[in-house]
Scaffold this motif. Structure first.
Motif: not given
Length: 489
Positions: A159-177
């Motif tokens: 559960l925590p690893l799946t949540l970290i993966w699914l939440v962190s990637i959208p924020n990483i993409v948003n950060l470089i936008d």
């Protein structure tokens, strides 16, 4: 005995069919055409909603630009997926959870593009969407050994690893936008990488959705490359990131996703490195990791003399190289992993030095000491800003607060009037009013004074709310027509 109908003979679990390359090209080209036409329509018919206003600090574009670019991308991918599901390129049951949650993630960002929700509300929406996808059966349950046989069951860690993966990637993409064409171009490369993973793993349905997203991004980039006519917005950035994160869980057999995750992690090397630098930078400076600044990798390249086009080409090149490095790990079954890890480590060290995050490795301790001193100065400003905020509640009239405010500025080395060797800083308040505060000229970066003086905004906003006026000695300016009343400094 009644013989079974011909269609009943073939009933059973859905299995992906072999999709011809001509059909693949149609998904890519069709999504590209829909996204391009949708983006053109927004530019021609778009009104006054969803505009990204310049603020003279980080947002230096000359006029308001729409940030609703995620909408035509979402429409293009959705239509391509519907067509593929209808003619058999996708399985409805298999992909429905991913489609629902991608729509939810896009909605969180799109609503924020129309009316800011705040970082905490968006984070709750992202975690909620990830939890829904996990509950629908899309998760990281086991990690296989990329070097050979064997796997590790994650148990409750799933559960925590799946949540970290699914939440962190959208924020990483948003950060470089933060630069024209950057997030969209990175998303294009990553979706092509996902398409190759689908081809390598004999999963044509993964290829279909990945090529559809790649085509939609290509159509959007026609209008997003420098100088951009439209921005992705949070809706587009979140959609791209969540699409990559969720679809990557389909690029390997259930329970053995480590190869696909490694490929995506390495392909995301530039935005991950940018995020890492931002977290370290803001942590050392004592500011929130959600506090935007103008010191990302693309900002640093511009400061080094790169044009926007050259900076974008340089970052595209690194992204392409890292995508190939990541794929080499999969193709060589993990043999290239040590080489890839060493490459990423050396890239991080070289980037930190070249981009100026580290002025000199020999004087690194001195630089850290100077940074910590600036942090103490910022903490002093923050503390005094809170005191002034409280004083608004305690004071009975504007005149008594003006005296305290003037004294507070003197304690912080600031002034409400121009002095010798002083520089002005314009603060934009919650009601669109602007005032000027003067700070001493020194060798501090202008963004440093932005951070220090922004602590005065809450007290001045409370002052406007309580007395409908600012202290009389403050230099006030008429609101800028390019900045809406809801903007804050």
């Amino acid at each position: 005995m009644i013989d079974p109908a011909p269609e009943d003979i073939y009933m059973g679990p859905w299995a992906p069919r072999n999709v011809p390359w001509v059909e693949m090209a149609c998904y890519f080209g069709g999504a590209m055409l829909v996204a391009a036409l949708g983006t053109w329509w927004i530019l021609k018919r778009g009104g006054r909603i969803g505009l990204d206003e310049p603020d003279t600090r980080r947002k230096l574009h000359e006029k308001a630009i729409p940030r609703l670019g995620g909408a035509p991308i979402f429409l293009a991918v959705g239509l391509a997926s519907l067509v593929a599901g209808y003619i058999g390129g996708l399985g409805w049951t298999r992909w429905l959870p991913v489609a629902i949650c991608n729509a939810l993630m896009f909605s969180v960002g799109f609503v924020d593009d129309l009316k800011p929700l705040g970082a905490k509300v968006k984070l709750v929406g992202q975690i909620g969407t990830a939890l829904i996808l996990y509950a629908l059966g899309i998760s990281i349950d086991m990690l296989s050994n990329p070097f050979g046989e064997g796997s590790v069951a994650l148990g409750w860690w799933s559960l925590p690893l799946t949540l970290i993966w699914l939440v962190s990637i959208p924020n990483i993409v948003n950060l470089i936008d933060g630069m024209d064409g950057l997030a969209g171009g990175f998303g294009l490369f990553l979706c092509l990488t996902l398409a190759f993973l689908g081809y390598y793993g004999s999963q044509p349905d993964v290829m279909v959705v990945s090529l559809a997203m790649a085509g939609a991004l290509a159509g959007f980039l026609i209008f997003n490359l420098p100088p951009a006519k439209i921005f992705l917005g949070d809706g587009g950035a979140y959609f791209i990131g969540f699409f990559i994160a969720s679809v990557s869980l389909f690029t390997a057999n259930k329970g053995s996703v480590i190869g696909a995750l490694l490929v995506i992690i390495i392909a995301l090397g530039v935005p991950i490195l940018d995020t890492l630098f931002a977290i370290i930078r803001r942590g050392i400076r004592g500011v929130s990791i959600f506090n935007a600044d103008a010191e990302h990798i693309h900002h640093r390249l511009i400061l080094l003399g790169y044009s926007k086009g050259r900076a974008l080409a340089a970052m595209y090149s690194v992204c392409l190289a890292l995508s190939l490095v990541g794929l080499s790990i999969l193709v060589t079954k993990g043999i290239a992993l040590p080489v890839a890890g060493s490459f990423l480590f050396l890239l991080a060290l070289a980037a930190a030095r070249y981009l100026g995050y580290v002025r000199s490795w020999s004087n690194f301790r001195t630089q850290i000491s100077e940074t910590m001193e600036r942090r103490r100065q910022r903490e002093f400003f923050r503390a005094y800003g809170r005191v002034l905020d409280f004083e608004v509640e305690r004071c009975e009239n504007l005149e008594s607060f003006a005296t305290l405010f003037h004294h507070g500025l003197e304690r912080m080395g600031l002034s409400m009037r121009a002095r010798a060797r002083s520089s002005p800083e314009i603060l934009t308040l919650g009601e669109g009013q602007q005032c000027t505060i003067y700070h001493p000229q020194d060798d501090a970066d202008p963004s440093e004074w932005h951070l220090r003086l922004d602590v005065l905004v809450p007290a001045l906003d409370r002052c406007l709310d309580k007395w409908r006026a600012l202290p009389p000695c403050i230099e006030q300016e008429s609101p800028s027509p390019s900045i809406p009343p809801s903007a804050t400094a």
